[in-house]
Design a protein around this motif. Structure first.
Motif, PDB file in Angstrom:
ATOM      1  N   ARG A  60       0.880  -1.165   0.000  1.00 52.92           N
ATOM      2  CA  ARG A  60       0.000   0.000   0.000  1.00 52.92           C
ATOM      3  C   ARG A  60       0.916   1.213   0.000  1.00 52.92           C
ATOM      4  O   ARG A  60       1.828   1.315   0.829  1.00 52.92           O
ATOM      5  N   ASP A  74      -3.682   7.250  -2.756  1.00 48.53           N
ATOM      6  CA  ASP A  74      -3.651   6.030  -1.946  1.00 48.53           C
ATOM      7  C   ASP A  74      -3.818   4.833  -2.865  1.00 48.53           C
ATOM      8  O   ASP A  74      -4.901   4.594  -3.397  1.00 48.53           O
ATOM      9  N   ASN A  77      -6.110   1.677  -2.616  1.00 51.29           N
ATOM     10  CA  ASN A  77      -7.448   2.100  -2.176  1.00 51.29           C
ATOM     11  C   ASN A  77      -8.187   2.974  -3.172  1.00 51.29           C
ATOM     12  O   ASN A  77      -9.374   2.774  -3.402  1.00 51.29           O
ATOM     13  N   ALA A  86     -12.946  -1.150   1.130  1.00 49.68           N
ATOM     14  CA  ALA A  86     -11.800  -0.310   1.460  1.00 49.68           C
ATOM     15  C   ALA A  86     -10.792  -1.189   2.185  1.00 49.68           C
ATOM     16  O   ALA A  86     -11.161  -1.992   3.036  1.00 49.68           O
ATOM     17  N   ASP A  88      -7.852  -1.972   4.675  1.00 48.51           N
ATOM     18  CA  ASP A  88      -7.049  -1.557   5.815  1.00 48.51           C
ATOM     19  C   ASP A  88      -6.371  -2.815   6.333  1.00 48.51           C
ATOM     20  O   ASP A  88      -6.532  -3.895   5.768  1.00 48.51           O
TER      21      ASP A  88
END
Length: 161
Positions: A60, A74, A77, A86, A88
């Motif tokens: 990421r 990002d 994302n 999304a 995480d």
């Protein structure tokens, strides 16, 4: 003792990040980050061929600016389709990968971000605004241009991101 692959990658990223910061306008408080998450991916070659699952590293990358550290870019994302979740740290699970529209993220060598930054840094100053960066599929170069102190503030202010 020798370094493992992960330590070597972190050293390379850290060196590249420092070189990038040398050309970035400090007033912008621009920061670029990279984190790598380990997961078991149903998309890896071993799984597709029926061989046992193997652990993969998924990157990421994100860029923040300003005192409030607003995220302006990002990856991945910002580049997942509307069916995707999304991502995480808690969502790096193999069952989620079937929602990703563009398997480019996972099937290819994901060092493209570092390679693109290196290409940008190696571009002669007089070519920065006119060079076409063929591997910039996700708008990274315009962000780098926007905060590059080698480009006049007037020109940078006209760059839309």
């Amino acid at each position: 003792m020798g370094q493992n692959k992960g330590e070597n990658i972190r050293m390379i990223w850290s060196k590249l990040q420092k070189q990038l910061y040398l050309i970035i306008d400090k007033e912008s408080k621009f920061q670029i980050h990279c984190s790598v998450y380990k997961t078991k991916s149903a998309w890896n070659a071993g799984q597709r061929s029926g061989i046992s699952k193997k652990q993969e590293s998924i990157p990421r990358y994100w860029i923040t600016v300003g005192d409030n550290k607003e995220i302006i870019w990002d990856f991945p994302n910002n580049f997942l389709d509307e069916r995707s979740i999304a991502i995480d740290k808690s969502e790096w699970l193999s069952e989620k990968y079937d929602t990703i529209k563009d398997t480019y993220f996972w099937d290819c060598n994901y060092t493209w971000v570092a390679n693109l930054i290196r290409e940008y840094l190696d571009t002669p100053r007089d070519q920065i605004l006119i060079k076409e960066f063929e591997n910039d599929k996700y708008g990274l170069i315009d962000i780098l241009r926007k905060y590059d102190k080698r480009i006049s503030k007037t020109k940078r202010d006209n760059i839309k991101i």
